[in-house]
Design a protein around this motif. Structure first.
Motif, PDB file in Angstrom:
ATOM      1  N   ALA A  66      27.297  49.779  35.411  1.00  0.00           N
ATOM      2  CA  ALA A  66      26.348  49.184  34.466  1.00  0.00           C
ATOM      3  C   ALA A  66      25.553  48.087  35.158  1.00  0.00           C
ATOM      4  O   ALA A  66      26.073  47.401  36.049  1.00  0.00           O
ATOM      5  CB  ALA A  66      27.084  48.599  33.261  1.00  0.00           C
ATOM      6  N   ASP A  79      25.967  44.932  31.372  1.00  0.00           N
ATOM      7  CA  ASP A  79      25.160  45.269  30.200  1.00  0.00           C
ATOM      8  C   ASP A  79      25.758  46.566  29.657  1.00  0.00           C
ATOM      9  O   ASP A  79      25.448  47.656  30.138  1.00  0.00           O
ATOM     10  CB  ASP A  79      23.696  45.456  30.583  1.00  0.00           C
ATOM     11  N   ARG A  81      25.267  48.253  27.141  1.00  0.00           N
ATOM     12  CA  ARG A  81      24.357  49.189  26.473  1.00  0.00           C
ATOM     13  C   ARG A  81      23.828  50.229  27.449  1.00  0.00           C
ATOM     14  O   ARG A  81      23.202  51.197  27.037  1.00  0.00           O
ATOM     15  CB  ARG A  81      23.184  48.439  25.853  1.00  0.00           C
ATOM     16  N   ALA A  82      24.078  50.040  28.743  1.00  0.00           N
ATOM     17  CA  ALA A  82      23.475  50.916  29.759  1.00  0.00           C
ATOM     18  C   ALA A  82      24.514  51.438  30.750  1.00  0.00           C
ATOM     19  O   ALA A  82      24.248  51.552  31.935  1.00  0.00           O
ATOM     20  CB  ALA A  82      22.383  50.141  30.496  1.00  0.00           C
ATOM     21  N   SER A  84      26.590  53.992  32.835  1.00  0.00           N
ATOM     22  CA  SER A  84      26.606  55.358  33.366  1.00  0.00           C
ATOM     23  C   SER A  84      28.027  55.621  33.834  1.00  0.00           C
ATOM     24  O   SER A  84      28.736  54.696  34.228  1.00  0.00           O
ATOM     25  CB  SER A  84      25.652  55.498  34.555  1.00  0.00           C
TER      26      SER A  84
END
Length: 113
Positions: A66, A79, A81-82, A84
């Motif tokens: 992230a 983060d 929200r992001a 992978s």
């Protein structure tokens, strides 16, 4: 390192091999590694491109990556929200390159108690 890279990347000449590699052995999903960056001064990954290579052994594990979020005191935070992710199986070779350690954090979350 030479043995790992001659087998894993026979297309790379020895002068391209990194000078170290991480070997991670997981017996099951209860073992975890918290959010971090391999940003030690040895690698200079915050100042220049660097290659971090990790060989996963044992149980299959998820690997999360992230972007760095807002810091909390002296601690970097991802983060969330992001995120992978990839599942690393026994024998998989993962590389993190460029300025990954400057801009991203990674972890191996626990998947079972």
């Amino acid at each position: 390192t030479g043995l790992v890279f001659s087998a894993a990347r026979p297309d790379w000449p020895p002068e391209r091999w990194p000078n170290s590699a991480n070997l991670n052995l997981y017996s099951d999903g209860s073992q975890a590694v918290g959010w971090h960056a391999d940003d030690e001064s040895l690698f200079a990954g915050k100042e220049q491109d660097c290659l971090i290579v990790s060989l996963s052994l044992g149980a299959a594990r998820d690997f999360w990556l992230a972007p760095r979020g807002a810091a909390a005191g002296d601690s970097a935070r991802p983060d969330k929200r992001a995120i992978s992710w990839a599942t690393l199986e026994d024998g998989d070779l993962l590389s993190m390159e460029g300025l990954c350690q400057k801009h991203y954090l990674h972890c191996v979350p626990a998947t079972e108690a």
